[in-house]
Design a protein around this motif. Structure first.
Motif, short mmCIF file in Angstrom:
data_model
loop_
_atom_site.label_atom_id
_atom_site.label_comp_id
_atom_site.label_asym_id
_atom_site.label_seq_id
_atom_site.Cartn_x
_atom_site.Cartn_y
_atom_site.Cartn_z
N LEU A 66 81.20 4.47 -12.12
CA LEU A 66 79.88 5.09 -12.32
C LEU A 66 79.94 5.59 -13.85
N GLU A 67 80.92 6.27 -14.36
CA GLU A 67 80.91 6.50 -15.86
C GLU A 67 80.93 5.26 -16.67
N ASP A 68 81.68 4.31 -16.36
CA ASP A 68 81.51 3.02 -16.97
C ASP A 68 80.08 2.46 -17.11
N TYR A 69 79.45 2.37 -15.95
CA TYR A 69 78.16 1.74 -15.86
C TYR A 69 77.27 2.69 -16.71
N LEU A 70 77.27 3.77 -16.59
CA LEU A 70 76.11 4.74 -17.33
C LEU A 70 76.39 4.58 -18.81
N ASN A 75 73.57 3.01 -23.42
CA ASN A 75 74.04 2.36 -24.63
C ASN A 75 73.05 1.54 -24.84
N LYS A 76 73.05 0.41 -24.04
CA LYS A 76 72.11 -0.75 -24.22
C LYS A 76 70.62 -0.24 -24.28
N ALA A 81 65.70 1.15 -27.69
CA ALA A 81 64.93 2.37 -27.96
C ALA A 81 64.88 2.40 -29.44
N SER A 82 66.01 2.60 -30.15
CA SER A 82 66.34 2.72 -31.51
C SER A 82 65.35 1.59 -32.36
N ASP A 83 65.73 0.26 -31.95
CA ASP A 83 65.26 -0.82 -32.53
C ASP A 83 63.86 -0.82 -32.49
N ILE A 84 63.18 -0.58 -31.42
CA ILE A 84 61.76 -0.32 -31.31
C ILE A 84 61.22 0.66 -32.01
N TYR A 85 61.85 1.84 -32.23
CA TYR A 85 61.27 2.99 -32.92
C TYR A 85 61.45 2.63 -34.27
#
Length: 107
Positions: A66-70, A75-76, A81-85
């Motif tokens: 679960l930690e790995d999935y999160l 991060n993706k 979000a950063s790219d759009i912003y």
């Protein structure tokens, strides 16, 4: 010349207002990201705030998985979000910038 300077200052203030409006709008732009097998779905805003996390029951049995999935999925989502912003704010800012040689910082 003084009139040109006043015009530029007015345009810069208008651009600053538009940039702030765009930043505020980014709080409402939602980005959905999911793991490749759809066991984890996250929703973040373009200003990088986590809004929702949906976890499949089968992931709850393995903490490490679960930690790995999160980590991967968040991060993706945050990268998108950063790219759009960044693109949205830069586009608005560059529209209002006066044409000053050597000041092409938004291109």
């Amino acid at each position: 010349m003084f009139g040109d300077m006043m015009g530029m200052m007015g345009k810069l203030k208008e651009t600053q207002k538009k940039v702030e409006e765009t930043k505020n709008r980014m709080t409402t732009v939602l980005i959905d990201e999911k793991s490749s097998d759809d066991l984890l779905n996250v929703t973040v805003t373009a200003d990088r705030s986590i809004k929702k996390i949906d976890i499949a029951d089968e992931l709850l049995a393995d903490k490490e998985q679960l930690e790995d999935y999160l980590i991967v999925t968040l991060n993706k989502a945050l990268s998108r979000a950063s790219d759009i912003y960044d693109k949205e704010v830069a586009a608005v800012a560059s529209e209002g910038m006066p044409n000053i040689p050597g000041m092409d910082m938004f291109k």
